[in-house]
Design a protein around this motif. Sequence first.
Motif, PDB file in Angstrom:
ATOM      1  N   PHE A  81     -12.421 -14.101  32.479  1.00  0.00           N
ATOM      2  CA  PHE A  81     -11.971 -14.603  33.776  1.00  0.00           C
ATOM      3  C   PHE A  81     -10.857 -15.631  33.600  1.00  0.00           C
ATOM      4  N   ILE A  82     -11.020 -16.537  32.632  1.00  0.00           N
ATOM      5  CA  ILE A  82      -9.986 -17.546  32.384  1.00  0.00           C
ATOM      6  C   ILE A  82      -8.707 -16.885  31.903  1.00  0.00           C
ATOM      7  N   PHE A  83      -8.847 -15.853  31.070  1.00  0.00           N
ATOM      8  CA  PHE A  83      -7.662 -15.131  30.614  1.00  0.00           C
ATOM      9  C   PHE A  83      -6.939 -14.480  31.793  1.00  0.00           C
ATOM     10  N   ALA A  84      -7.710 -13.901  32.723  1.00  0.00           N
ATOM     11  CA  ALA A  84      -7.107 -13.267  33.894  1.00  0.00           C
ATOM     12  C   ALA A  84      -6.346 -14.290  34.730  1.00  0.00           C
ATOM     13  N   LEU A  85      -6.856 -15.510  34.806  1.00  0.00           N
ATOM     14  CA  LEU A  85      -6.161 -16.551  35.565  1.00  0.00           C
ATOM     15  C   LEU A  85      -4.784 -16.846  34.984  1.00  0.00           C
ATOM     16  N   THR A  86      -4.650 -16.734  33.664  1.00  0.00           N
ATOM     17  CA  THR A  86      -3.358 -17.015  33.036  1.00  0.00           C
ATOM     18  C   THR A  86      -2.316 -15.957  33.381  1.00  0.00           C
ATOM     19  N   LEU A  87      -2.753 -14.773  33.857  1.00  0.00           N
ATOM     20  CA  LEU A  87      -1.811 -13.709  34.202  1.00  0.00           C
ATOM     21  C   LEU A  87      -1.236 -13.871  35.604  1.00  0.00           C
ATOM     22  N   ILE A  88      -1.916 -14.637  36.448  1.00  0.00           N
ATOM     23  CA  ILE A  88      -1.515 -14.745  37.852  1.00  0.00           C
ATOM     24  C   ILE A  88      -0.091 -15.266  38.013  1.00  0.00           C
ATOM     25  N   PRO A  89       0.309 -16.367  37.344  1.00  0.00           N
ATOM     26  CA  PRO A  89       1.692 -16.837  37.526  1.00  0.00           C
ATOM     27  C   PRO A  89       2.735 -15.807  37.136  1.00  0.00           C
ATOM     28  N   THR A  90       2.497 -15.071  36.043  1.00  0.00           N
ATOM     29  CA  THR A  90       3.457 -14.057  35.599  1.00  0.00           C
ATOM     30  C   THR A  90       3.615 -12.958  36.638  1.00  0.00           C
ATOM     31  N   VAL A  91       2.479 -12.468  37.145  1.00  0.00           N
ATOM     32  CA  VAL A  91       2.510 -11.381  38.120  1.00  0.00           C
ATOM     33  C   VAL A  91       3.178 -11.834  39.416  1.00  0.00           C
ATOM     34  N   MET A  92       2.805 -13.003  39.904  1.00  0.00           N
ATOM     35  CA  MET A  92       3.371 -13.506  41.158  1.00  0.00           C
ATOM     36  C   MET A  92       4.879 -13.725  41.024  1.00  0.00           C
ATOM     37  N   PHE A  93       5.295 -14.287  39.906  1.00  0.00           N
ATOM     38  CA  PHE A  93       6.716 -14.552  39.677  1.00  0.00           C
ATOM     39  C   PHE A  93       7.503 -13.255  39.608  1.00  0.00           C
ATOM     40  N   ALA A  94       6.973 -12.264  38.864  1.00  0.00           N
ATOM     41  CA  ALA A  94       7.660 -10.978  38.719  1.00  0.00           C
ATOM     42  C   ALA A  94       7.806 -10.282  40.067  1.00  0.00           C
ATOM     43  N   LEU A  95       6.742 -10.252  40.856  1.00  0.00           N
ATOM     44  CA  LEU A  95       6.797  -9.581  42.149  1.00  0.00           C
ATOM     45  C   LEU A  95       7.736 -10.307  43.110  1.00  0.00           C
ATOM     46  N   GLY A  96       7.757 -11.634  43.043  1.00  0.00           N
ATOM     47  CA  GLY A  96       8.670 -12.395  43.889  1.00  0.00           C
ATOM     48  C   GLY A  96      10.122 -12.078  43.573  1.00  0.00           C
ATOM     49  N   VAL A  97      10.456 -12.024  42.278  1.00  0.00           N
ATOM     50  CA  VAL A  97      11.825 -11.714  41.877  1.00  0.00           C
ATOM     51  C   VAL A  97      12.202 -10.300  42.304  1.00  0.00           C
ATOM     52  N   ILE A  98      11.285  -9.350  42.129  1.00  0.00           N
ATOM     53  CA  ILE A  98      11.558  -7.965  42.495  1.00  0.00           C
ATOM     54  C   ILE A  98      11.777  -7.824  43.997  1.00  0.00           C
ATOM     55  N   ASN A  99      11.014  -8.548  44.794  1.00  0.00           N
ATOM     56  CA  ASN A  99      11.206  -8.480  46.246  1.00  0.00           C
ATOM     57  C   ASN A  99      12.596  -8.979  46.641  1.00  0.00           C
ATOM     58  N   VAL A 100      13.061 -10.034  45.970  1.00  0.00           N
ATOM     59  CA  VAL A 100      14.411 -10.540  46.253  1.00  0.00           C
ATOM     60  C   VAL A 100      15.458  -9.516  45.828  1.00  0.00           C
ATOM     61  N   LEU A 101      15.304  -8.955  44.631  1.00  0.00           N
ATOM     62  CA  LEU A 101      16.256  -7.965  44.139  1.00  0.00           C
ATOM     63  C   LEU A 101      16.244  -6.695  44.991  1.00  0.00           C
TER      64      LEU A 101
END
Length: 243
Positions: A81-101
């Motif tokens: 569960f803690i490992f999964a939490l570390t993935l959240i910033p990466t996923v959110m950041f990637a999706l945010g950039v893709i939405n802008v692009l």
Amino acid sequence: MSGSNQIERKVTWGGYVALAFAVVFFSGLMQSSEWYGVFDFTTLNGSFGKVAHGVQETAEGVEAVTTSFRGKGGSGARDGFIFALTLIPTVMFALGVINVLEHYGALDAARKLLSPLLRPLMGIPGSSGLALIASLQSTDAGAAMTRQLKDEGRLTKRETDVFTMFQFTAGAAIVNFFSSGAVLFTLTLADGSLAVSSSIGLAVAVMFFFKFVGANLFRVYLNITEGKEDKNEEQGLQQETAK
């Protein structure tokens, strides 16, 4: 939004500029501690700091004992569960950039430029090109972007399965290879000669070759296990989306 409801936008020069930026941003070409590192996904994504949980005496005095964000000695579902939490910033950041692009037409430009290449190679549309590039640097970003393409109807179920196999084979190939595997090419024998006779370029080419081989082997498997009817339905959806 389903594939049949998508409205194809005209690709403008701004879309090509956005696509070029996306390729540089997600490819890792700018990964550095220098000023141009701000144009790299991994650099901007950053990392968690160290958490101090005590002190210890050393020969040089007293210093703090630190550990990573995930801690030390975890196991089981809680550590997962803690490992999964570390993935959240990466996923959110990637999706945010893709939405802008995407707003600036990068995905439309990728579809137009890359479809003639990716369709024959793996049977996937060019709009998946950015996710492909991102997956070479970050498995998390590649997976999140692929899921978004599937949810938006840009990828069919068959295309998603094939594309996932491409990403699964040698995941995050560029980052993992140059951060750990490339050190093997610096090893020398007792006489000073290189222990590995092949080149780094050849190793990278082999990895890429077998990523495509893995994806196409899975295409063959799907053609065998899924009937022609399913395949024809997806081909019809692709033609309907292209209209």
